[in-house]
Design an enzyme around this catalytic site. Structure first.
Site, short mmCIF file in Angstrom:
data_model
loop_
_atom_site.label_atom_id
_atom_site.label_comp_id
_atom_site.label_asym_id
_atom_site.label_seq_id
_atom_site.Cartn_x
_atom_site.Cartn_y
_atom_site.Cartn_z
N HIS A 78 37.61 38.89 39.84
CA HIS A 78 37.31 39.35 38.32
C HIS A 78 35.57 39.83 38.57
O HIS A 78 35.08 39.23 39.33
CB HIS A 78 37.54 38.39 37.42
N CYS B 169 42.87 40.13 34.03
CA CYS B 169 42.26 40.37 35.45
C CYS B 169 42.25 39.11 36.28
O CYS B 169 42.45 38.85 37.26
CB CYS B 169 40.97 40.93 35.12
#
Length: 487
Positions: A140, A86
Site C-alpha cells: 500500500h 488496497c
C-alpha cells in the site's frame, strides 16, 4: 445447474475429477535451460476491474498487452481479490493469509505489526537464493510508502509521488480531494508514475545482476485515481458508453449493506451534483478511467517487450493480478470498498513455460490467497502449510481439474462474500445477507436472500465463511517525518 445444496458449486463432474487426480500424480516441472531456477515476473495493477477486452470481448476498453500475455499462459476468468481495498488485499496476497486470519481489514491497518514473523512471497524467494527486485506500488502506498516492507527486496524503486496540474482538470474544486480528478495529464508520458516504474523493470530485465534467478515485482499504479493519462490515451474513448445501472438498485439491499456503504455514498452523489453543474462530467470520468487502463496496459507492454528480448524469456513465470475491482457507477457506487462483483472481480493471468497451455482459460472461481502457495510450488520451494489458499497448479495443468472451493472475499471485520461458479453470497457483520444468481443476473440487481426457496444455496455457501474473525490490528500511525520517495 440447479439451486439445491448438493449442486451449488458445480466445480466439475466425475470425469474432470478423475483427470484432476491423474494430473496430481505427475510431478511439477518447469523446463529450463540447464535446469536453471525459473525467474518470476510478478505484476500487480491497481484498481483494474473487469471492464476491458481481456475479460469482456464486447468492451471498447482495449488491453492488447493483457491479451498478449493471456496468449502465452492461462487466464482465470473468475478470479477475485481477497479484499476490495488496497492494503488488506495486497497484505493477504503477499502473505497468503486472509484478513480474517491476520486482522488486516482496512487501508490503515498495520499489516506488518499483525504478522511480524510472516515471510512474504518475496522473502520466500530471497531465502531460496533469488535476487528480489521491485518498483512502483507493491504494498500500500499511503503515508509516502510507510506500508512498504524493505525486508522483502534486495533493491526497490519507490513509486513516484503524484504530481498535479495547477488546478483540478474536472472543474470541480470542491468535489473530493486533489485525487478526485480526471483528465489529460501529464503532457509527457515519460513524466507519468508508471512510466518511471516500467523503466526500472525494463532495465532489471535487460541488465540482470549476477547469476542468481530473478524475482521482479512490478507495481502499476494506474488506473488508480486521479484518472490522469497523457492525451493520446483518451482519443479512443470519445464515444464510450456509460456503465449499465438500475435506478432502484438499493431497494432490496439489507441493513448490513447500507451500513457498510453509508460513508461511501458521497462519491456517487457528489458525481451527480458535479454532473448537474458540468454537463458531461460523469462521461468524462468514465472516459478518463478507460484512458488510464490503456496507459497501464501500454506500460505492461513495455515490460513484456523487455522480457521477450531477454535470454531467459522462456524460463520466466509471469503472474499478473489486480488488487481489486472498481465500480464506475454500477449499483450507484464509485470506488471499491464493497463486496459486490464489480469491486472484487479482477484480471488474473499466469504463464508457466512447460506447464500452462498457451491461450488457455480456467473458469473455476479462485481468490488471491492462492498466489502464495502456487508460486512456491511452481518454483520447487517448500510448501507452507499455514497458507489460507490452495495451490492452483492442478488447474494450471488442467483447467477442468477438480476444484472443491469457491472464492472468498472480506471487507472490514465480519463482512464476507463467497463466489461460486454461479452464485455470489454475501453475509454482513450484522447477519444480513445478499444472494445473486449470476446465471440470470450478472449485474446483481435482484437480491434473492429473502426467498426461502434458496435456503439450501445460502446454507451451502455459508459453510465457506471464515470460522473466526481476527481482532482488527491497530492502524499504522502516520510518520511524523514522512519517508521521502523518489521524485
Amino acid at each position: 445447474m440447479t439451486g439445491d445444496c448438493s449442486s451449488f458449486i458445480g466445480f466439475g463432474n466425475v470425469i474432470a475429477g478423475l483427470l484432476g487426480i491423474a494430473a496430481l500424480l505427475l510431478p511439477v516441472t518447469v523446463p529450463a535451460a540447464e535446469d536453471a531456477a525459473p525467474d518470476i515476473l510478478f505484476i500487480v495493477v491497481d484498481d483494474l476491474n473487469d471492464w476491458n477486452s481481456l475479460l469482456d470481448p464486447n468492451s471498447l476498453i482495449q488491453t492488447p498487452n493483457l491479451e498478449r500475455l493471456a496468449q502465452r499462459g492461462m487466464l482465470f476468468t473468475q478470479a477475485y481479490c481477497a479484499s476490495p481495498a488496497c492494503n488488506p488485499s495486497r497484505a493477504a496476497t503477499m502473505t497468503g493469509l486472509r484478513p480474517s486470519t491476520t486482522g488486516v481489514y482496512g487501508n490503515k491497518s498495520d499489516w506488518r505489526r499483525a504478522v511480524p514473523n510472516r515471510k512474504t512471497i518475496m522473502q520466500q524467494f530471497m531465502a531460496a537464493g533469488y535476487d528480489v527486485r521491485g518498483a512502483g506500488k507493491i504494498f500500500h502506498h499511503h503515508y509516502d510508502g510507510a506500508f512498504h516492507d524493505p525486508d522483502s527486496f534486495h533493491d526497490f524503486q519507490a513509486m513516484r509521488r503524484q504530481r498535479y496540474p495547477a488546478t483540478k482538470l474536472n472543474g470541480a474544486p470542491n468535489y473530493g480531494s486533489r485525487n478526485t480528478d480526471w483528465g489529460k495529464w501529464p503532457l509527457l508520458e515519460s513524466d507519468a508514475i508508471d512510466f518511471h516504474t516500467a523503466d526500472y523493470c525494463v532495465k532489471a530485465l535487460r541488465d540482470p545482476v549476477g547469476d542468481q534467478p530473478l524475482f521482479l515485482a512490478c507495481g502499476i499504479y494506474k488506473p488508480h485515481s486521479p484518472f490522469f493519462a497523457p492525451a493520446f490515451y483518451h482519443e479512443a474513448y470519445r464515444d464510450l458508453e456509460l456503465p449499465i445501472r438500475k435506478s432502484d438498485d438499493w431497494d432490496d439491499l439489507p441493513a448490513g449493506a447500507t451500513e457498510l456503504m453509508r460513508n461511501k455514498k458521497w462519491f456517487w452523489e457528489g458525481m451527480m451534483e458535479v454532473e448537474q453543474n458540468h454537463v458531461g462530467s460523469y462521461r468524462d470520468f468514465i472516459r478518463a478511467y478507460a484512458a488510464c487502463v490503456s496507459f497501464a496496459d501500454a506500460q505492461i507492454g513495455r515490460v513484456l517487450d523487455a522480457l521477450d528480448a531477454s535470454p531467459r524469456r522462456d524460463n520466466t513465470i509471469i503472474v499478473l493480478w489486480s488488487d481489486h475491482g472498481f465500480h464506475l457507477g454500477e449499483k450507484d457506487h464509485i470506488e471499491k470498498f464493497a463486496l459486490w462483483e464489480k469491486s472484487t472481480h479482477i484480471p488474473f493471468l499466469i504463464a508457466v513455460p512447460g506447464v500452462t497451455q498457451p491461450g488457455s482459460r480456467c473458469d473455476r472461481p479462485v481468490d488471491m490467497t492462492a498466489v502464495y502457495p502456487t508460486l512456491l510450488e511452481l518454483a520447487g520451494l517448500s510448501a507452507d502449510g499455514s497458507c489460507d489458499g490452495a495451490s492452483l497448479v492442478p488447474l494450471l495443468r488442467d483447467p477442468m481439474a477438480a476444484w472443491n472451493r469457491p472464492a472468498v472475499m472480506t471487507y472490514l471485520r465480519g463482512n464476507h462474500a463467497v463466489r461460486s461458479d454461479r452464485w455470489r453470497y454475501i453475509r454482513y457483520a450484522d447477519g444480513s445477507e445478499e444472494l445473486y444468481d449470476h446465471e440470470v443476473d450478472p449485474n446483481e440487481w435482484n437480491n434473492l436472500a429473502g426467498d426461502r426457496q434458496y435456503a439450501d444455496v445460502i446454507a451451502s455457501h455459508r459453510q465457506w465463511l471464515p470460522k473466526a474473525d481476527a481482532k482488527q490490528v491497530p492502524n499504522l500511525k502516520k510518520p511524523v517525518s514522512p519517508v521521502e520517495t523518489s521524485q
